[in-house]
Design an enzyme around this catalytic site. Structure first.
Site, PDB file in Angstrom:
ATOM      1  N   ARG A  32       0.829  -1.208   0.000  1.00 17.28           N
ATOM      2  CA  ARG A  32       0.000   0.000   0.000  1.00 17.28           C
ATOM      3  C   ARG A  32       0.863   1.257   0.000  1.00 17.28           C
ATOM      4  O   ARG A  32       0.494   2.285  -0.554  1.00 17.28           O
ATOM      5  CB  ARG A  32      -0.952   0.008   1.202  1.00 17.28           C
ATOM      6  CG  ARG A  32      -1.766   1.300   1.320  1.00 17.28           C
ATOM      7  CD  ARG A  32      -2.865   1.193   2.355  1.00 17.28           C
ATOM      8  NE  ARG A  32      -2.369   0.935   3.677  1.00 17.28           N
ATOM      9  CZ  ARG A  32      -1.884   1.873   4.510  1.00 17.28           C
ATOM     10  NH1 ARG A  32      -1.819   3.137   4.125  1.00 17.28           N
ATOM     11  NH2 ARG A  32      -1.477   1.544   5.718  1.00 17.28           N
ATOM     12  N   TYR A  90     -16.466  14.774 -17.272  1.00 18.82           N
ATOM     13  CA  TYR A  90     -16.940  13.406 -17.047  1.00 18.82           C
ATOM     14  C   TYR A  90     -17.931  13.385 -15.889  1.00 18.82           C
ATOM     15  O   TYR A  90     -17.705  14.016 -14.854  1.00 18.82           O
ATOM     16  CB  TYR A  90     -15.733  12.518 -16.770  1.00 18.82           C
ATOM     17  CG  TYR A  90     -16.035  11.157 -16.211  1.00 18.82           C
ATOM     18  CD1 TYR A  90     -16.899  10.283 -16.864  1.00 18.82           C
ATOM     19  CD2 TYR A  90     -15.439  10.730 -15.027  1.00 18.82           C
ATOM     20  CE1 TYR A  90     -17.176   9.028 -16.348  1.00 18.82           C
ATOM     21  CE2 TYR A  90     -15.697   9.475 -14.506  1.00 18.82           C
ATOM     22  CZ  TYR A  90     -16.569   8.630 -15.167  1.00 18.82           C
ATOM     23  OH  TYR A  90     -16.838   7.391 -14.653  1.00 18.82           O
ATOM     24  N   ASP A 123      -7.556  16.607 -16.732  1.00 16.67           N
ATOM     25  CA  ASP A 123      -7.798  15.204 -17.056  1.00 16.67           C
ATOM     26  C   ASP A 123      -7.443  15.013 -18.526  1.00 16.67           C
ATOM     27  O   ASP A 123      -8.130  15.507 -19.418  1.00 16.67           O
ATOM     28  CB  ASP A 123      -9.271  14.853 -16.790  1.00 16.67           C
ATOM     29  CG  ASP A 123      -9.570  13.374 -16.980  1.00 16.67           C
ATOM     30  OD1 ASP A 123      -8.843  12.698 -17.730  1.00 16.67           O
ATOM     31  OD2 ASP A 123     -10.566  12.900 -16.402  1.00 16.67           O
ATOM     32  N   LYS A 168      -8.125   3.471 -19.673  1.00 12.71           N
ATOM     33  CA  LYS A 168      -8.452   3.801 -21.058  1.00 12.71           C
ATOM     34  C   LYS A 168      -7.216   3.650 -21.954  1.00 12.71           C
ATOM     35  O   LYS A 168      -6.710   2.547 -22.102  1.00 12.71           O
ATOM     36  CB  LYS A 168      -9.047   5.212 -21.115  1.00 12.71           C
ATOM     37  CG  LYS A 168     -10.114   5.505 -20.056  1.00 12.71           C
ATOM     38  CD  LYS A 168     -11.271   4.531 -20.067  1.00 12.71           C
ATOM     39  CE  LYS A 168     -12.457   4.973 -19.219  1.00 12.71           C
ATOM     40  NZ  LYS A 168     -12.223   5.161 -17.805  1.00 12.71           N
TER      41      LYS A 168
END
Length: 375
Positions: A39, A92, A164, A189
């Site tokens: 982590r 988005y 973005d 993506k």
């Protein structure tokens, strides 16, 4: 025998071993010297972050468990309770839902700025405003932001510009080079590219902001897993080639769709008729990406017939894989906007978003032609 793998192995472990307390103290004295707990960081997620940081020419990056986690990390790196953010209206739907539903509970407020007012922020800026969030190429109407101009406007008001860059990818546009402070990607993506990874990355222009991102990644538990990181790095190796094919196919399809009577409008920055075509050309590399949207009749049955008839464009909510797909913004990515917001943005019943893959373009054109003839 010393093993020298050409490809970084998958470090599929949650923890790393120490020999003694001396090694443990060395780690806490210099955490970057080795690994403790996945982590906190692992070789695979660090490799992905470093590769994207190199693409975007940043000062440091973190790899996160999703694109949404990347958006959260970017916002939290700049904001605290009582702060205010600006967000481009063309955004988005998940970004607006995060701002509206979750960050508002933490005392972070948002004002949405219409696209036509992005370069005159004075009426929207408050004493507590910290940043502006926008997209290089907007989802789903493919509007293109002038990032250099926007960075100048933001910095005039002492705001961070958070971009973005998912639709463009760093192959086409590198926002940090144009003045942005943070750039993020849904790695799911184009960067990974094969519809088999869920991941995100945030890159900072400033080392201090990069360090803050790493802290947020650890404390919020946003760090990406080793296996997903490894797959994403593998996808990155073909990014330049894939974007070339995505862009070439999308342009051919956009030009074809412009000529079809059943298509009322085509939204693609590679078309000369697109309002920001010259900006997209100057800000990019002569490529315009693989995303486009079309406007059919505002009739649910017409849209349904088109979706059912498409064989090479399966109906799927995500985008940017090597295989083509289509999506329906009104019913997926932007369904939680109010009807007034949807109407203002031009997201209507007839709007369909196409993610153009890298298949032989003649096969994609034939499939779309047959689907349109069925209407």
């Amino acid at each position: 025998m010393k093993i020298k793998p050409k490809i970084t192995p998958i470090y599929q472990t949650s923890v790393f071993k120490f020999d003694d307390l001396t090694e443990l103290e060395l780690y806490f004295g210099e955490p970057s010297s080795r690994y403790l707990y996945s982590r906190n960081g692992n070789p695979n997620s660090d490799e992905l972050a470093d590769k994207v940081n190199e693409w975007e020419q940043g000062a440091g990056a973190v790899a996160t468990g999703s694109g949404m986690a990347a958006i959260l990390a970017a916002l939290m790196a700049c904001c605290q309770a009582g702060d205010h953010v600006l967000c481009a209206s063309d955004i988005y739907g998940g970004s607006s839902s995060l701002l509206n539903q979750e960050l508002s509970r933490l005392g972070i407020t948002v004002t949405y700025v219409p696209f036509e007012h992005l370069y005159e922020l004075s009426p929207f800026v408050q004493p507590t405003t910290r940043l502006l969030l926008c997209e290089t190429i907007s989802n789903p109407l493919l509007r293109v932001a002038d990032l250099q101009r926007l960075a100048q406007e933001c910095h005039q008001h002492s705001l961070k510009l958070v971009v973005d860059n998912t639709f463009a990818s760093p192959v086409i546009t590198r926002p940090l080079a144009l003045g942005a402070d943070l750039v993020l990607h849904s790695v799911t993506k184009y960067l990974a590219g094969h519809s088999d990874v869920t991941a995100g990355v945030v890159v900072a222009a400033d080392p201090a902001l990069a360090a803050r991102l790493r802290q947020i990644g650890v404390l919020y538990g946003l760090t990406l897993s080793p296996m997903e990181s490894w797959l994403a790095v593998r996808g990155l190796k073909t990014l330049r080639l894939r974007m070339r094919e995505h862009s070439a196919n999308a342009l051919a399809i956009a030009e074809f769709l412009q000529q079809q009577p059943a298509v009322r409008a085509v939204y693609y920055p590679g078309l000369a008729a697109h309002p920001q075509h010259e900006l997209a050309r100057a800000q990019g590399t002569g490529q315009y990406g693989g995303m486009l949207s079309i406007l059919l009749a505002d009739d649910t049955e017409v849209v349904n017939r088109f979706i059912r008839a498409c064989q090479r464009f399966p109906f799927a909510p995500s985008l940017a894989g090597v295989d083509s797909s289509l999506s329906y913004p009104l019913g997926t990515s932007h369904r939680y906007l109010t009807s007034e917001q949807q109407a203002e943005l031009g997201i209507t019943v007839g709007l369909v978003r196409l993610s153009v893959g890298i298949e032989p373009v003649e096969e994609l054109l034939a499939d779309l032609q047959a689907a349109l003839q069925s209407l």
